[in-house]
Every structure is written in structure tokens, then in C-alpha cells.
Scaffold this motif. Structure first.
Motif, PDB file in Angstrom:
ATOM      1  N   ARG A  59       0.843  -1.202   0.000  1.00 60.16           N
ATOM      2  CA  ARG A  59       0.000   0.000   0.000  1.00 60.16           C
ATOM      3  C   ARG A  59       0.875   1.248   0.000  1.00 60.16           C
ATOM      4  NH1 ARG A  59      -2.945  -2.552   4.198  1.00 60.16           N
ATOM      5  NH2 ARG A  59      -4.854  -3.435   3.420  1.00 60.16           N
TER       6      ARG A  59
ATOM      7  N   SER B  59     -10.678  -1.018   8.293  1.00 66.57           N
ATOM      8  CA  SER B  59     -10.086   0.211   8.818  1.00 66.57           C
ATOM      9  C   SER B  59     -10.491   0.493  10.258  1.00 66.57           C
ATOM     10  CB  SER B  59     -10.507   1.381   7.941  1.00 66.57           C
ATOM     11  OG  SER B  59     -11.908   1.476   7.987  1.00 66.57           O
TER      12      SER B  59
ATOM     13  N   ALA C 148     -10.588  -1.282  13.777  1.00 66.65           N
ATOM     14  CA  ALA C 148     -10.423  -1.802  15.134  1.00 66.65           C
ATOM     15  C   ALA C 148     -10.351  -0.592  16.059  1.00 66.65           C
ATOM     16  CB  ALA C 148      -9.143  -2.613  15.236  1.00 66.65           C
ATOM     17  N   ARG C 149     -11.271  -0.516  17.009  1.00 71.09           N
ATOM     18  CA  ARG C 149     -11.290   0.684  17.856  1.00 71.09           C
ATOM     19  C   ARG C 149     -10.848   0.376  19.276  1.00 71.09           C
ATOM     20  NH1 ARG C 149     -16.948   3.125  16.203  1.00 71.09           N
ATOM     21  NH2 ARG C 149     -16.602   3.155  13.972  1.00 71.09           N
ATOM     22  N   THR C 150     -10.008   1.198  19.816  1.00 71.69           N
ATOM     23  CA  THR C 150      -9.538   1.025  21.186  1.00 71.69           C
ATOM     24  C   THR C 150     -10.665   1.362  22.151  1.00 71.69           C
ATOM     25  OG1 THR C 150      -7.617   2.200  20.321  1.00 71.69           O
ATOM     26  CG2 THR C 150      -7.547   1.527  22.640  1.00 71.69           C
ATOM     27  N   ALA C 151     -11.099   0.385  22.958  1.00 71.39           N
ATOM     28  CA  ALA C 151     -12.076   0.683  24.011  1.00 71.39           C
ATOM     29  C   ALA C 151     -11.326   1.086  25.281  1.00 71.39           C
ATOM     30  CB  ALA C 151     -12.975  -0.516  24.262  1.00 71.39           C
TER      31      ALA C 151
ATOM     32  N   LEU D 164      -8.416  -3.616  25.207  1.00 69.74           N
ATOM     33  CA  LEU D 164      -9.625  -4.147  24.567  1.00 69.74           C
ATOM     34  C   LEU D 164      -9.872  -3.356  23.289  1.00 69.74           C
ATOM     35  CD1 LEU D 164     -12.299  -5.706  24.336  1.00 69.74           C
ATOM     36  CD2 LEU D 164     -13.329  -3.997  25.878  1.00 69.74           C
TER      37      LEU D 164
ATOM     38  N   LYS E 283     -15.326  -8.276  20.733  1.00 68.04           N
ATOM     39  CA  LYS E 283     -14.251  -7.791  21.607  1.00 68.04           C
ATOM     40  C   LYS E 283     -12.983  -8.621  21.439  1.00 68.04           C
ATOM     41  CE  LYS E 283     -16.765  -8.233  25.388  1.00 68.04           C
ATOM     42  NZ  LYS E 283     -17.205  -8.084  26.795  1.00 68.04           N
TER      43      LYS E 283
ATOM     44  N   ARG F  95      -0.399   7.046   6.137  1.00 70.61           N
ATOM     45  CA  ARG F  95      -1.448   6.121   6.600  1.00 70.61           C
ATOM     46  C   ARG F  95      -0.836   4.811   7.104  1.00 70.61           C
ATOM     47  NH1 ARG F  95      -5.330   4.632   8.955  1.00 70.61           N
ATOM     48  NH2 ARG F  95      -7.147   3.553   8.137  1.00 70.61           N
TER      49      ARG F  95
ATOM     50  N   ALA G 281     -20.207  -2.563  15.305  1.00 69.19           N
ATOM     51  CA  ALA G 281     -21.319  -3.524  15.291  1.00 69.19           C
ATOM     52  C   ALA G 281     -21.653  -4.011  13.881  1.00 69.19           C
ATOM     53  CB  ALA G 281     -22.538  -2.883  15.937  1.00 69.19           C
TER      54      ALA G 281
HETATM   55  C1  LIG Z   1      -5.524  -2.184   7.487  1.00 63.70           C
HETATM   56  C2  LIG Z   1      -5.947  -0.798   7.966  1.00 63.70           C
HETATM   57  C3  LIG Z   1      -5.921  -0.689   9.397  1.00 63.70           C
HETATM   58  C4  LIG Z   1      -6.276   0.606   9.972  1.00 63.70           C
HETATM   59  C5  LIG Z   1      -6.678   0.431  11.358  1.00 63.70           C
HETATM   60  C6  LIG Z   1      -6.314   1.564  12.201  1.00 63.70           C
HETATM   61  C7  LIG Z   1      -5.864   1.124  13.538  1.00 63.70           C
HETATM   62  C8  LIG Z   1      -5.186   2.239  14.213  1.00 63.70           C
HETATM   63  C9  LIG Z   1      -4.997   1.950  15.648  1.00 63.70           C
HETATM   64  C10 LIG Z   1      -5.515   3.011  16.515  1.00 63.70           C
HETATM   65  C11 LIG Z   1      -6.833   2.653  17.087  1.00 63.70           C
HETATM   66  C12 LIG Z   1      -7.436   3.851  17.702  1.00 63.70           C
HETATM   67  O1  LIG Z   1      -6.765   4.693  18.220  1.00 63.70           O
HETATM   68  S1  LIG Z   1      -9.112   3.998  17.656  1.00 63.70           S
HETATM   69  C13 LIG Z   1      -9.397   5.596  18.336  1.00 63.70           C
HETATM   70  C14 LIG Z   1      -9.534   5.571  19.875  1.00 63.70           C
HETATM   71  N1  LIG Z   1     -10.731   4.877  20.219  1.00 63.70           N
HETATM   72  C15 LIG Z   1     -11.953   5.432  19.991  1.00 63.70           C
HETATM   73  O2  LIG Z   1     -12.107   6.566  19.548  1.00 63.70           O
HETATM   74  C16 LIG Z   1     -13.160   4.570  20.352  1.00 63.70           C
HETATM   75  C17 LIG Z   1     -14.283   5.384  20.964  1.00 63.70           C
HETATM   76  N2  LIG Z   1     -15.301   4.486  21.472  1.00 63.70           N
HETATM   77  C18 LIG Z   1     -16.161   3.901  20.634  1.00 63.70           C
HETATM   78  O3  LIG Z   1     -16.208   4.186  19.401  1.00 63.70           O
HETATM   79  C19 LIG Z   1     -17.135   2.925  21.227  1.00 63.70           C
HETATM   80  O4  LIG Z   1     -17.257   3.118  22.620  1.00 63.70           O
HETATM   81  C20 LIG Z   1     -16.671   1.463  20.969  1.00 63.70           C
HETATM   82  C21 LIG Z   1     -16.552   1.201  19.445  1.00 63.70           C
HETATM   83  C22 LIG Z   1     -15.353   1.126  21.647  1.00 63.70           C
HETATM   84  C23 LIG Z   1     -17.776   0.520  21.517  1.00 63.70           C
HETATM   85  O5  LIG Z   1     -19.068   1.013  21.111  1.00 63.70           O
HETATM   86  P1  LIG Z   1     -20.192   0.098  20.510  1.00 63.70           P
HETATM   87  O6  LIG Z   1     -19.748  -0.458  19.181  1.00 63.70           O
HETATM   88  O7  LIG Z   1     -21.457   0.889  20.545  1.00 63.70           O
HETATM   89  O8  LIG Z   1     -20.274  -1.129  21.456  1.00 63.70           O
HETATM   90  P2  LIG Z   1     -20.752  -1.271  22.980  1.00 63.70           P
HETATM   91  O9  LIG Z   1     -22.060  -1.992  22.908  1.00 63.70           O
HETATM   92  O10 LIG Z   1     -20.662  -0.012  23.739  1.00 63.70           O
HETATM   93  O11 LIG Z   1     -19.616  -2.273  23.521  1.00 63.70           O
HETATM   94  C24 LIG Z   1     -19.392  -3.520  22.928  1.00 63.70           C
HETATM   95  C25 LIG Z   1     -18.852  -4.457  24.009  1.00 63.70           C
HETATM   96  O12 LIG Z   1     -17.598  -3.902  24.450  1.00 63.70           O
HETATM   97  C26 LIG Z   1     -17.675  -3.598  25.844  1.00 63.70           C
HETATM   98  N3  LIG Z   1     -16.947  -2.363  26.083  1.00 63.70           N
HETATM   99  C27 LIG Z   1     -16.974  -1.226  25.360  1.00 63.70           C
HETATM  100  N4  LIG Z   1     -16.151  -0.300  25.865  1.00 63.70           N
HETATM  101  C28 LIG Z   1     -15.565  -0.856  26.952  1.00 63.70           C
HETATM  102  C29 LIG Z   1     -14.614  -0.429  27.906  1.00 63.70           C
HETATM  103  N5  LIG Z   1     -14.062   0.784  27.857  1.00 63.70           N
HETATM  104  N6  LIG Z   1     -14.249  -1.277  28.892  1.00 63.70           N
HETATM  105  C30 LIG Z   1     -14.792  -2.538  28.964  1.00 63.70           C
HETATM  106  N7  LIG Z   1     -15.686  -3.023  28.072  1.00 63.70           N
HETATM  107  C31 LIG Z   1     -16.077  -2.193  27.092  1.00 63.70           C
HETATM  108  C32 LIG Z   1     -19.146  -3.448  26.150  1.00 63.70           C
HETATM  109  O13 LIG Z   1     -19.427  -3.709  27.502  1.00 63.70           O
HETATM  110  C33 LIG Z   1     -19.740  -4.517  25.241  1.00 63.70           C
HETATM  111  O14 LIG Z   1     -19.542  -5.795  25.821  1.00 63.70           O
HETATM  112  P3  LIG Z   1     -20.639  -6.961  25.720  1.00 63.70           P
HETATM  113  O15 LIG Z   1     -21.864  -6.430  26.432  1.00 63.70           O
HETATM  114  O16 LIG Z   1     -20.872  -7.176  24.248  1.00 63.70           O
HETATM  115  O17 LIG Z   1     -20.006  -8.127  26.398  1.00 63.70           O
END
Ligand SMILES: CCCCCCCCCCCC(=O)SCCNC(=O)CCNC(=O)[C@H](O)C(C)(C)COP(=O)(O)OP(=O)(O)OC[C@H]1O[C@@H](n2cnc3c(N)ncnc32)[C@H](O)[C@@H]1OP(=O)(O)O
Length: 205
Positions: free
Chosen positions: A6, A134, A136-139, A188, A168, A67, A193
Motif C-alpha cells: 500500500r 479500517s 479496530a477501535r480502542t475501548a 480491549l 471484543k 497512513r 457492530a
Molecule cells: C488495514 C488498515 C488498518 C487501519 C486500522 C487503524 C488502527 C489504528 C490503531 C488506533 C486505534 C485507535 O486509536 S481507535 C481511536 C480511539 N478509540 C476510539 O475513539 C473509540 C471510541 N469508542 C467507541 O467508538 C465505542 O465506545 C466502541 C466502538 C469502543 C464501543 O461502542 P459500541 O460499538 O457501541 O459497542 P458497545 O455496545 O458499547 O460495547 C461492545 C462491548 O464492548 C464492551 N466495552 C466497550 N467499551 C468498553 C470499555 N471501555 N471497557 C470494557 N468493556 C467495554 C461493552 O461492555 C460490550 O460488551 P458486551 O456487552 O458485548 O459483552
């Protein structure tokens, strides 16, 4: 297509490496310098002019060479470049070297930079392994700092997917200086979804 391919698609060649690497050098120097007032005005004007020149070449999000730069071991203005040496479905390992721009205390890496490195390293690994494209989100990302992490020499970095439960993925990772554990992470990552992990065969619950 691999990340390296890429990056190749985006015309990353030796000139690009010189360009991005020289920017890292500038960042290192800015982090270490204390220019007098007279030099500061001139440097500010130079930096502004340079930013305007680079902005002339802005491209769409998907065409940015940055990227995939970090995970390909290429210079990146913010992310910490690393090289992956072994990569499997549930584990990955490689090397990382932090620079002077990443320093907090003298010759020691800033803790926030270590967290950022883990986030990028684990996030890209989970995306590669579980195939979420694209997104995988950090919880959460819990980092334990076990000993000072040195700048300026290669360190080992590794991660494993400990378990996958539905959307998860629980991941563990560490950075080591030889035999010394510098920092470890427990994280995590959640798949959105509408995109259940396509590559999860055999790993799930
Ligand atoms: C090749 C190219 C690559 C490219 C790829 C790029 C990778 C780059 C790497 C960097 C990654 C990042 O920095 S990402 C950016 C930083 N992160 C973010 O901005 C994420 C912000 N938060 C969110 O968007 C949301 O809260 C999510 C997606 C994490 C979850 O929301 P959701 O999809 O509505 O799901 P939700 O029902 O709330 O949760 C799903 C399950 O996870 C659990 N859960 C959710 N959050 C938590 C938590 N903090 N601690 C414990 N458990 C949790 C819930 O209890 C539930 O468990 P159960 O009841 O099902 O058992």
C-alpha cells in the motif's frame, strides 16, 4: 495487499524517506533547542512558509503515505515507526526505536508516547489479524510502566490476542530492552457492530 505494498502504491521511495526522515530530524532539534528571541522570529517565519509549501501537496485521506508509514517502519511525524519481524494470526513481534523527539526525562521515553506506540502497534495488528478493515477501535488501553524506556536504541515489541469474545478482542503487549521489561499493555479493541471480525475463525468464543 500488504501494508508495504500500500505504501509503495503511494509512491514511497528513497526521496520520500529522505523527506520524512529530515522532518523527524527537525522535530528532534526543535525538542532540544532554546533559540534566542532574534533567531526565534526568523525560525517562526521559516516554519510558516514551509507549512504553506507542504500544504500545496495535500491529498485525500486514503492517499496519505503516512497512513501506513508507522507500521512499515517508515518515518512518521507523530507515530513511532516500528518493524514487524514475525506476524501470525494471534501474535506479532518486532522492533521499535524511539527518538529524541519522544523524550520525557533525559534519555527516557515520555509515557504518553509509549501508550501511543502500543495503541498503534496493537490496533494495526488486530486490524491485520481479524480483518476489520479500517476500524479496530480502542475501548481501553491500560499501560503499566515497569522500568524506564530508553531512547535511541532498538527495543523489542510484541503482542498477542489473548481472547476474542464476539466483537471484543483482548490483547496483551510489551516493550522490552533486552531482558528488561519496560512497559506492558492490556487492551480491549472492539469491532464496530456492523462489521463482525471477518478473520476471527478459530479465535472466538
Ligand atoms: C488495514 C488498515 C488498518 C487501519 C486500522 C487503524 C488502527 C489504528 C490503531 C488506533 C486505534 C485507535 O486509536 S481507535 C481511536 C480511539 N478509540 C476510539 O475513539 C473509540 C471510541 N469508542 C467507541 O467508538 C465505542 O465506545 C466502541 C466502538 C469502543 C464501543 O461502542 P459500541 O460499538 O457501541 O459497542 P458497545 O455496545 O458499547 O460495547 C461492545 C462491548 O464492548 C464492551 N466495552 C466497550 N467499551 C468498553 C470499555 N471501555 N471497557 C470494557 N468493556 C467495554 C461493552 O461492555 C460490550 O460488551 P458486551 O456487552 O458485548 O459483552
Amino acid at each position: 495487499m500488504t501494508a508495504a505494498e500500500r505504501v509503495d502504491d503511494q509512491h514511497v521511495d528513497d526521496r520520500y524517506l529522505d523527506y520524512a526522515g529530515s522532518f523527524n530530524r527537525l522535530e528532534d532539534e526543535v525538542c532540544l533547542a532554546a533559540p534566542p528571541e532574534s533567531a526565534m522570529s526568523e525560525l517562526t517565519a521559516d516554519f510558516s512558509a514551509l507549512a504553506a509549501r507542504v500544504a500545496e501537496h495535500r491529498v485525500d485521506y486514503d492517499r496519505r503515505p503516512t497512513r501506513y508509514a508507522g507500521m512499515s517502519g517508515l518515518p512518521h511525524p507523530i507515530l513511532v515507526p516500528y518493524e514487524v519481524h514475525e506476524d501470525g494470526p494471534t501474535s506479532t513481534s518486532g522492533t521499535v526505536e524511539f527518538g529524541l523527539r519522544h523524550m520525557g526525562n533525559e534519555n527516557v521515553v515520555h509515557g504518553g508516547i509509549i501508550s501511543m506506540m502500543f495503541d498503534d502497534f496493537i490496533g494495526m495488528f488486530v486490524s491485520r489479524s481479524l480483518g476489520s478493515g479500517s476500524s479496530a477501535r480502542t475501548a481501553y488501553l491500560n499501560v503499566d510502566y515497569r522500568s524506564m524506556t530508553p531512547v535511541g536504541r532498538p527495543l523489542s515489541v510484541s503482542a498477542e490476542i489473548a481472547s476474542v469474545q464476539g466483537r471484543k478482542a483482548f490483547v496483551e503487549a510489551r516493550i522490552c530492552d533486552g531482558e528488561t521489561l519496560c512497559a506492558e499493555a492490556h487492551a480491549l479493541f472492539v469491532c464496530p457492530a456492523d462489521q463482525m471480525w471477518p478473520g476471527v475463525a478459530g479465535l472466538g468464543d
